[in-house]
Each structure stands twice: as C-alpha cells, then as structure tokens.
Design a protein around this motif. Structure first.
Motif, mmCIF file in Angstrom:
data_model
loop_
_atom_site.group_PDB
_atom_site.id
_atom_site.type_symbol
_atom_site.label_atom_id
_atom_site.label_comp_id
_atom_site.label_asym_id
_atom_site.label_seq_id
_atom_site.Cartn_x
_atom_site.Cartn_y
_atom_site.Cartn_z
ATOM 1 N N GLY B 168 0.789 -1.224 0.000
ATOM 2 C CA GLY B 168 0.000 0.000 0.000
ATOM 3 C C GLY B 168 0.811 1.258 0.000
ATOM 4 N N ASP B 169 2.026 1.077 -0.076
ATOM 5 C CA ASP B 169 2.834 2.285 -0.018
ATOM 6 C C ASP B 169 3.554 2.534 -1.302
ATOM 7 O OD1 ASP B 169 2.167 2.921 2.470
ATOM 8 O OD2 ASP B 169 3.731 1.731 3.389
ATOM 9 N N GLN B 172 3.625 5.785 -2.289
ATOM 10 C CA GLN B 172 4.340 6.600 -1.334
ATOM 11 C C GLN B 172 5.812 6.435 -1.458
ATOM 12 O OE1 GLN B 172 2.654 8.463 0.346
ATOM 13 N NE2 GLN B 172 0.620 7.616 0.148
ATOM 14 N N LYS B 221 -0.413 2.134 7.455
ATOM 15 C CA LYS B 221 -1.762 2.615 7.775
ATOM 16 C C LYS B 221 -2.257 2.002 9.073
ATOM 17 C CE LYS B 221 -3.541 3.581 3.110
ATOM 18 N NZ LYS B 221 -2.572 2.883 2.274
ATOM 19 N N LYS B 222 -2.083 0.699 9.152
ATOM 20 C CA LYS B 222 -2.599 0.033 10.347
ATOM 21 C C LYS B 222 -1.813 0.426 11.585
ATOM 22 C CE LYS B 222 -4.704 -3.997 8.218
ATOM 23 N NZ LYS B 222 -4.061 -5.126 7.543
ATOM 24 N N LEU B 224 -0.373 3.140 12.082
ATOM 25 C CA LEU B 224 -0.787 4.486 12.438
ATOM 26 C C LEU B 224 -2.082 4.448 13.240
ATOM 27 C CD1 LEU B 224 0.024 7.438 11.991
ATOM 28 C CD2 LEU B 224 -1.419 7.461 9.963
ATOM 29 N N GLU B 225 -2.970 3.619 12.780
ATOM 30 C CA GLU B 225 -4.237 3.514 13.493
ATOM 31 C C GLU B 225 -4.040 3.005 14.910
ATOM 32 O OE1 GLU B 225 -7.071 1.030 11.414
ATOM 33 O OE2 GLU B 225 -6.499 2.026 9.546
ATOM 34 N N THR B 233 1.940 11.255 10.908
ATOM 35 C CA THR B 233 1.419 10.964 9.572
ATOM 36 C C THR B 233 1.819 9.562 9.134
ATOM 37 O OG1 THR B 233 3.377 11.687 8.378
ATOM 38 C CG2 THR B 233 1.784 13.390 9.013
ATOM 39 N N ARG B 234 1.155 9.148 8.132
ATOM 40 C CA ARG B 234 1.449 7.827 7.598
ATOM 41 C C ARG B 234 2.873 7.804 7.062
ATOM 42 N NH1 ARG B 234 2.012 4.363 4.012
ATOM 43 N NH2 ARG B 234 2.644 6.049 2.665
ATOM 44 N N GLU B 235 3.283 8.927 6.534
ATOM 45 C CA GLU B 235 4.635 8.976 6.003
ATOM 46 C C GLU B 235 5.650 8.779 7.110
ATOM 47 O OE1 GLU B 235 2.050 10.276 3.132
ATOM 48 O OE2 GLU B 235 2.298 11.189 5.090
#
Lengths: 154, 658
Positions: B168-169, B172, B221-222, B224-225, B233-235
């Motif tokens: 997913g990155d 990115q 993402k996960k 981060l959650e 941030t996700r970054e």
C-alpha cells in the motif's frame, strides 16, 4: 651537553623503556601523531592519563577498602584503567590491570588488594620514567634540536 | 543522497550532498568525513580525536552517550559515522548503537579493550558495522570511511527494494524514500521536533503496534491507526517502518539463532517439524537435500529408498529429486530413530514447511525402495511422524541406530533438517535445524527461522544434496543423527557421496571437525547438528545465506563452516547418516545410494561424530562414489535450481550475513 649527545641519550633511554616493558608500540603511535601542529601531543595525552588514572586508583582504593566490596564497580574501574593505559602504551600498567581483573572476577579481595598495590607501583614507575624522558625532550628542544623518531626494531 | 524518485529531495543534507557526491567529491573523500566519537575515557578520546584528525576527518568528540545522542538528533545530517566505546557509565554502548541505528541509521563502530568473542558478537548482533579493539591504531581508523560508503550503497538498494514491496505504499515510495533519506523531511519520524523521550515513547508505541500486527502484516496505515498519535502521519510511520525492518533484518541475520526472527518461515517449519519425529525431519531433509535429479531419485527408489518420503508428507519440493535419497538413507537406519523422532518433531515440521513436494509417486517409489532397504524403515514418529515418510520406513533393524538417531535427533533434529534438505533442506534444515535447536534449545526457534530464511541454503543445489539424503538421513533426526554418529554404527561404506559430489565434501569435513571436540569451538553443543544459534548466530546465518549452489557443492561445508552449521551439516550428515546405517543393511543399496548421493554420509556420521553429533560425521568422510557424484552433479546441473522452489521469506542469500 650538545644536542646530538642529548638525542642519543634520549634514544637509548627510550630503547631501555621498551626493553624493560614499560612502554610498547602504542607509545610510538602517539609519538608519530606529534608534529609541528601538535608539538606537545604526547605530553598532553600522558598528563591526561595521569589525571584519569589517579582518580581511578583513588576510587579503587576506597572501594576495595570498605566491607562489602562492589566488585562490579571495581572491575569497571580496572577495565577503564586497562583501556587508557593500553592506549598510551603503558604496558606494565596494563598487564597489572589484566591480572587485577582476573582476581576481580573471582571476587578474591586479598588478591585484589595486592593487585591494586601492584598497579599503583607500576604506575609510579612509569610516571618517573616518563618524567625523565620528557625532561630530556625539553632539553633537546630547548637546545634547538628535534626529538628523534623512534622505531621499534627489536 | 538524492533519490532517483526525486520526491524527497533528498537533500537532506550536506552530508548527502557530500556523499552522493561521494562519487563526485571523491578526490577529497574520505577527507572531511564527519565522525562523532564517544568515549568516557578522556585519554582515549583525545588520542582518537588526534588520530582521526590525522586522517583528515572532521571530528566531534563527546564523553557521554546522552550528549552524543542529542548531538545526533539535533543535527541529523551532521555526521557520517559514529565511533563509540562499549563500556560507558551513563549508557551502554550497545544501547546507544541501537538508538542510532533506529533513529538515524548511521554506521556505528564499536570499540573496546574487551576482545571477548561474546562482546564482539554482541556488536554484530546489535548492528555495529565494525568492532575495534583498543588500543586503536591509526591504521584501523584510516579505512572507516568504507562503512559509510557501504551503508549508503545498501540503503539505496534497500530503499528501492523495500519500497516496491511495501504494501500500500507503493505510491508513497518516493516520499518514503524521501523520508528515509532526508532527515530534514517534514514527513520523517525523526524530523518532527520531538524531544528524546517523546521519540522514545513513540518508538515504543510503534514497536507495540508492529508486534501486535505481526511484522509481516504491519502496514503503515494500520500501525498508524493502532498507535493513534495525533499529528503523526502515515509517512512518518512508513519511513520509520522501513528503517525498523532493516534493523530487524540486520538483527535476524545475525542472531537468527537467538530467536530474533519471527519469520513466518520458521513458524511454519517448526510446526511442521514439531510432530514429525526427528527422523522424519531427517527424511525430509534428506529428501529435500537430495535434490537428486528425478532420475537419480528413481534410482534411489530402486535402491529401496522410497520409504519415508511418501509418508512423511514432507513437502519437500526437492525431495523429488534428491530428497528421495535423503529419505531413503535415513530410512534404513532410522528404524530406531523412529522412536526418537517424536522428540525431534521440530525439525520435522521444518521439513514440512519446506516446499519439498515429494510426488506421491516418488514417495511411493521411495517407499518401495525403502522397503528394500529393509530394516531401516524408519518409523518416524509413530505418534506424529507423519512428516517423514522416510523415517517411517526405516527398518527396525537399525534399532540401535534408530535410538541413536533419536537421541541425536532430539538434540540435533533441528540441525538435521537444515542439512538434510539441501535444496529443500536448507529450508527444512533451517527449520528443522531450527526446530531442533528450538527443541533442544527451547526457543531458538526463531533462530531457525533465520535458517529458513536462509533457506537460500535450501536453494543449494540440492541436486547435490541428493548425496546427502543417502547417508544423511540422520540429519533429519538430528538427535538421532548425532546419536548415530555417536554410536558409530554407521558403516563406513556409506561414505558421504556428497563428498563425491564435490560440494559437500568440504562441508562435511568441516562438520566432522565440528562434531569433534572441535565443534566446541563452534559452540555447537551437539556437535554439529544443532544450530548453535546463540553462539553461532552468524555462522548459521552465513551458511544459510550461502547460495544453494555453493552449499550444495560445498557440501554443507558452508553449513559446516559455521559452528552452527552443524545444523546444516548435520543435515548433510543426517543425510548421510542413513547411509551409514544402511550400510549394514543394504550394502548394495547403500552402494547404490552412494552412487546417487554422496553416499558416504552415514559413515561419515557414525565415525565422525564422536560426540553424538553425528552431523559432522556424515560428511565427507567417505565420498566414495566419485562417479556417482559426478553423475549426480551432472544431473543436478540439468535440474532447475531448487532455489525457486523454496519460498523463503524474502531473505535471499545475498542478505544473509555470512
């Protein structure tokens, strides 16, 4: 005494220090680091060594004197002393530290005390010898000469 | 470092400019290298500073680790390399090393007057790029720039690689790269002006989240959650994750034995091996290892090997080829091992995990052949021997052997797998070995994972391994193998073909040496089979990483090389071990096997392993079947490398720290 003579004296003295095991090759490394931009490098480092060692030895004396000796702490100090003495090439001091550490591991307080005395003694010997050496160097430089480059050939 | 992606403007810093420029400003380089030296000893500090200056480096010295860390944090791109003492009063040098690795990812050189192996090893496992013994000489400092260059090079490579696989990155990637490389980048974890304790806390949360998700499933993402930190941030997470993964990889590579790995590879393998009796493990490994070409397998089968392969369900892909042999050999001897197999279940499972898929047909063939071998039928774990069909087939006659094997297996089981399955085995072996070790060591499992990862080993040209299976059966049953060797029951006849094959011989020899009291040097408790992960974390790694071709050819020499390789070697040994067992039984079969495999493994084991670490013995003593070997080799050449068969967890041989 003229410069050449002093220089020869210096060389002989250095050689004897090596032969007797007071100094080892690491000391030569220090000498090689000394140059025009760092003319007193060796003396500076050795002074630092004296300062640090005396602190360590005092601390060791205190730690070993008290009842429940903290051998871990003793070991840490001796390790440090071993490191710094080896860094300047103080071979006999370093060897005495190694023996000291072994007894530390065994938690042998009597032997540790004995080793501490040994280290202190070696330290004193070295200090005297180096002081003689540095005095010679000062005289050579004062007379306009330069300190010879020593090379271990033996 | 400018990323080609361009997004991140890598610019981070002058250092980057200087560096990437590394190629550009090279006439000056390494002059100007910015070194941070940390040591609580003022004498040493002064000497080091002087020496570094003499090398034309830019030196910053500090006597406290805390100060060093804050210096580094404030000036992220201000330094190129760090040199730190190990023993410091305020913070352990290794801790500092970890911090730097995680937060700044700079190359760190450790220093100490202590030259004990353990300490040096610690340095390696914690990610130090070098370890200097005091007193440090100027010559040692002259070349430290190589670590900087190397790291940059690897970082680039890693970035490109990991970036592409980041779930997913993908999009990115550029930004991630940017984050990664540029400290100044807003998105980077580090760049946010957090206080040290905040950073530490964040990192703890990060690690907790990653562990919760599982390192394989941890997606920025996960994470981060889970972390639920406002402003993050996700970054930030992505770049930090990248670094963390590299860090773990570094650790695992080094300390796989130490169970750092949470490779799924291992887990599956372990599971697989668990139930399988050690023998089975051996079988699998043998099978795996026995990448014997189909033809050879057939031959082996004819020889009566086919026993266990079919049964254990070891999915050794390689088995097809050579595994059959591996199984077979063990089978002969494993009669006794069977009993013991249960103990080795671990290794067995490893084999299971290994994609050694023995065709049922082949297995059947093996089975038949195994039967011909007779007594050697190994009943691999009756209880759970499913994994090693070969084992099961082991004839009872080698009861004594079996016992031996079992014994060995128990302890070495883990080892065997690795050695056994050359192609497969590498995986299996690693796993089995790991399993073994896990079993034996109760927890080195992780280590095995690394092995499995190293499965690259598995890739070894198992073809060559075929040789192993023959005699190495004991490999699987490490415990058994060791015992086998110990018992010395292995007939001389079963010289490890491996030797002949030209690859293994060396390894076995090593192994043998290992098994001998010398193995102690390796730290292998069980002489060989067990991966002395803890001790030889590296060795194992190294071995594992060894390209299968190398391994195979080397014989498990590579595996053997490292003390832990014993596992690998054990595998090999085990492979051979069966051979040895077989000797008595089926001289002819053995001969046959030998021809196929190295054939002498069994012998090697028995004789070699004085201390029950049969592993070593298996190898190379008797590579008698030169012709067989060459034949096998030829066949192997023709066989597609098994490497692809193993689905290693992304740890290619390249990455395996040898």
């Amino acid at each position: 005494m003229e410069v050449g003579q002093m220089q020869r004296q210096w060389v002989d003295y250095m050689r004897s220090l090596f032969m007797e095991g007071f100094l080892d090759d690491q000391f030569l490394q220090l000498q090689q680091l000394q140059d025009e931009s760092n003319p007193d490098f060796v003396v500076e480092v050795v002074s630092l060594f004296y300062e640090d060692s005396e602190k360590l030895l005092n601390d060791l004396t205190k730690t070993l004197d008290t009842k429940g000796t903290d051998f871990k702490r003793v070991d840490a100090h001796v390790h440090q002393l071993k490191g710094s003495s080896s860094s300047i090439g103080a071979q006999r001091v370093k060897n005495a530290c190694i023996a000291f550490r072994n007894f530390c591991e065994e938690h042998n307080i009597e032997e540790c005390l004995r080793c501490l005395q040994q280290v202190k003694q070696e330290y004193c010997f070295l200090k005297n010898k180096l002081e003689t050496l540095f005095r010679l160097e000062q005289q050579i430089v004062a007379a306009g000469g330069s300190i010879p480059m020593m090379e271990l050939s033996f | 470092m400018n990323l080609t992606n361009g997004k991140g403007s890598m610019s981070t810093a002058s250092s980057n400019a200087a560096w990437k420029a590394g190629d550009v400003v090279s006439d000056q380089f390494p002059a100007g290298l910015r070194v941070l030296v940390v040591d609580d000893d003022p004498t040493c500090l002064m000497i080091l500073e002087r020496m570094l200056r003499a090398c034309h480096y830019e030196v910053t010295k500090c006597n406290r680790a805390e100060i060093a860390l804050s210096l580094l944090r404030e000036n992220r791109n201000g330094f190129d390399i760090v040199i730190s003492d190990v023993h410091m009063p305020d913070m352990d040098g290794f801790k500092l090393l970890e911090h730097i690795g995680l937060e700044m990812d700079l190359p760190v050189i450790m220093m100490s007057a202590d030259d004990g192996k353990n300490v040096v090893m610690k340095g390696v496992t914690h990610g130090a790029c070098d370890y200097l013994i005091k007193p440090v000489r100027i010559e040692a400092l002259k070349n430290i720039w190589q670590h900087v260059v190397r790291k940059r090079k690897n970082e680039w490579k890693d970035l490109e690689q990991s970036g592409s696989v980041e779930e997913g990155d993908l999009q990115q990637k550029p930004s991630e790269d940017a984050d990664y490389s540029s400290s100044a980048n807003e998105g980077s974890w580090r760049s946010s002006k957090k206080r040290k304790d905040e950073e530490e806390e964040l990192h703890q949360q990060f690690v907790a989240a990653v562990n919760q998700l599982g390192i394989d499933k941890a997606v920025p993402k996960k994470i981060l959650e889970l972390m639920n930190v406002p402003g993050l941030t996700r970054e930030n997470v992505a770049s930090h994750l990248q670094k963390y993964r590299l860090y773990l990889r570094r650790l695992s590579g080094v300390s796989q034995h130490q169970g750092n790995l949470n490779n799924s590879f291992i887990s599956q393998h372990e599971a697989a091996f668990g139930p399988i009796s050690s023998l089975n493990g051996l079988d699998l490994q043998a099978l795996a290892a026995s990448q014997l070409p189909a033809q050879s397998l057939a031959t082996l089968q004819a020889a009566g090997f086919g026993r266990s392969t079919a049964k254990s369900g070891i999915s050794m892909p390689l088995v097809d080829q050579g595994n059959l042999f591996s199984f077979q050999n063990p089978k002969l001897r494993f009669g006794e091992v069977q009993h013991q197999n249960a103990s080795n279940s671990k290794p067995m499972s490893l084999l299971h995990g290994i994609p050694t898929s023995m065709e049922p047909k082949q297995l059947a063939n093996l089975h038949h052949s195994a039967q011909s071998l007779g007594s050697l039928n190994m009943r691999v774990n009756d209880p759970g021997a499913q994994s090693n069909p070969l084992l099961m087939q082991m004839a009872p006659s080698p009861q004594s052997r079996g016992q031996m094997i079992n014994e060995n297996i128990g302890s070495h089981v883990s080892r065997l797998p690795s050695s056994m399955a050359h192609p497969i085995i590498p995986n299996g072996i690693s796993s089995s070995v790991l399993g073994r070790n896990v079993i034996a060591d109760g927890g080195r499992g992780a280590a095995y994972n690394s092995v499995s990862q190293n499965s690259s080993m598995v890739n070894f040209p198992m073809n060559q391994t075929t040789e192993f299976p023959v005699s190495s059966f004991p490999v699987g049953s490490t415990p058994g193998i060791s015992s086998l060797t110990a018992k010395g029951a292995f007939p001389e006849d079963v010289s490890l073909e491996i030797k002949g094959s030209g690859g293994f011989v060396p390894s076995y020899d090593i192994f043998n040496e290992l098994n001998q009291p010398k193995t102690h040097d390796w730290g292998l408790p069980n002489a060989g089979l067990t991966f002395d992960a803890s001790q030889h974390a590296n060795p194992l790694q190294g071995n594992i990483g060894i390209p299968s071709s190398v391994l195979l050819n080397q014989g498990f020499s590579s595996s053997q090389q490292s003390g832990h390789h014993s596992g690998a070697s054990s595998v090999g040994n085990t492979m051979f071990a069966p051979g040895e067992l077989m000797d008595q039984r089926n001289a002819q079969h053995i001969n046959h096997l030998n021809t196929l495999l190295l054939g002498n493994s069994p012998r090697v084991k028995a004789e070699r392993i004085p201390d029950a670490s049969s592993q070593a013995t298996f190898f190379p003593e008797h590579y008698g079947q030169e012709d067989l070997m060459s034949e096998l080799l030829r066949q192997q050449e023709g066989i597609a490398p098994a490497e692809n068969e193993f689905d290693f967890d992304g740890y290619s041989t390249d990455n395996i720290p040898v």
